[in-house]
Write a protein that holds these residues in place. Structure first.
Motif: not given
Length: 225
Positions: A21-25, A33-45, A47-55
């Motif tokens: 989660v990230l604080s947005t205000s 304060k409000t929070l936005a939820v994001s997801s970050l895909s990582v590979n077997g090592a 390491l990030p596979e792509n940019a974060p996605i806001r859920l």
């Protein structure tokens, strides 16, 4: 976020998703304060596979300070604010889901997901009726009713979803580890602390449901379920 437990087998690598989660205000003191939820895909090592996605899409969690808990199947996210009020976010649709907390609103506490990823265990703390309840988006089922505020410390649903273990402070400084069926029947004591002021916490089941681990008056303990 914590990893949903129990894992059926040890993970072979770091592949998966990190939900955060990230604080947005709001200001530095947390007001507004409000929070936005994001997801970050990582590979077997790891390491990030792509940019974060806001859920959360356009939705935001209206909490000042809180924790988030992914459901076992990864479809939902429970967010608990510092007053124990729980909000459920559907990670597949990005929509907030209403929680049937009638009679269990106000101060309380999130205690864990049911294995069906639909219901949650919730500790209800009120002046008139504290207890352990099972909550979903449609109904609220009382498992334990005790007229002692904050008597229930921790709880966990069995891997097969049929039983609940929970810790109970029964007064006089002694704590008990109890088990109850999911329909509220057959409550019984599994263990009683032997020292005044001892607490029981960090309750968890083994993946096969045969053993229970908990922190008690003699340290971290494991017993047959």
């Amino acid at each position: 976020t914590e990893t949903p437990l129990p894992l059926l087998q040890p993970a072979q690598d770091a592949a998966g998703s990190i939900i955060y989660v990230l604080s947005t205000s709001g200001n530095l003191s947390g007001e507004g304060k409000t929070l936005a939820v994001s997801s970050l895909s990582v590979n077997g090592a790891g390491l990030p596979e792509n940019a974060p996605i806001r859920l959360t899409g356009e939705a935001e969690l209206d909490v000042q300070w809180g924790e988030i808990y992914p459901s076992p199947d990864g479809s939902r996210l429970a967010s608990e604010d510092n007053w124990g009020i729980v909000t459920i976010l559907n990670l597949e649709t990005g929509q907030l889901e209403p929680l049937a907390t009638t009679g269990a609103g106000g101060a309380g506490g999130f205690l864990g997901w049911h294995p069906d990823s639909r219901r949650i265990l919730y500790r209800q703390d009120t002046d008139w009726d504290a207890g352990l309840v099972l909550v979903d988006t449609q109904l609220l089922t009382g498992l334990v009713r005790e007229h002692t505020t904050a008597a229930i410390r921790d709880a966990a649903v069995s891997p097969d979803g049929q039983k609940v273990i929970y810790s109970f402070w029964r007064g006089g400084g002694y704590a008990e580890l109890r088990m109850i069926n999911l329909d509220g029947s057959n409550p019984h004591v599994l263990y009683t602390s032997e020292s005044d002021g001892a607490d029981i916490s960090l309750i968890s089941w083994s993946p096969d449901g045969s053993k229970i681990a908990f922190m008690g008056d003699k340290g971290y303990m494991v017993m047959n379920a």
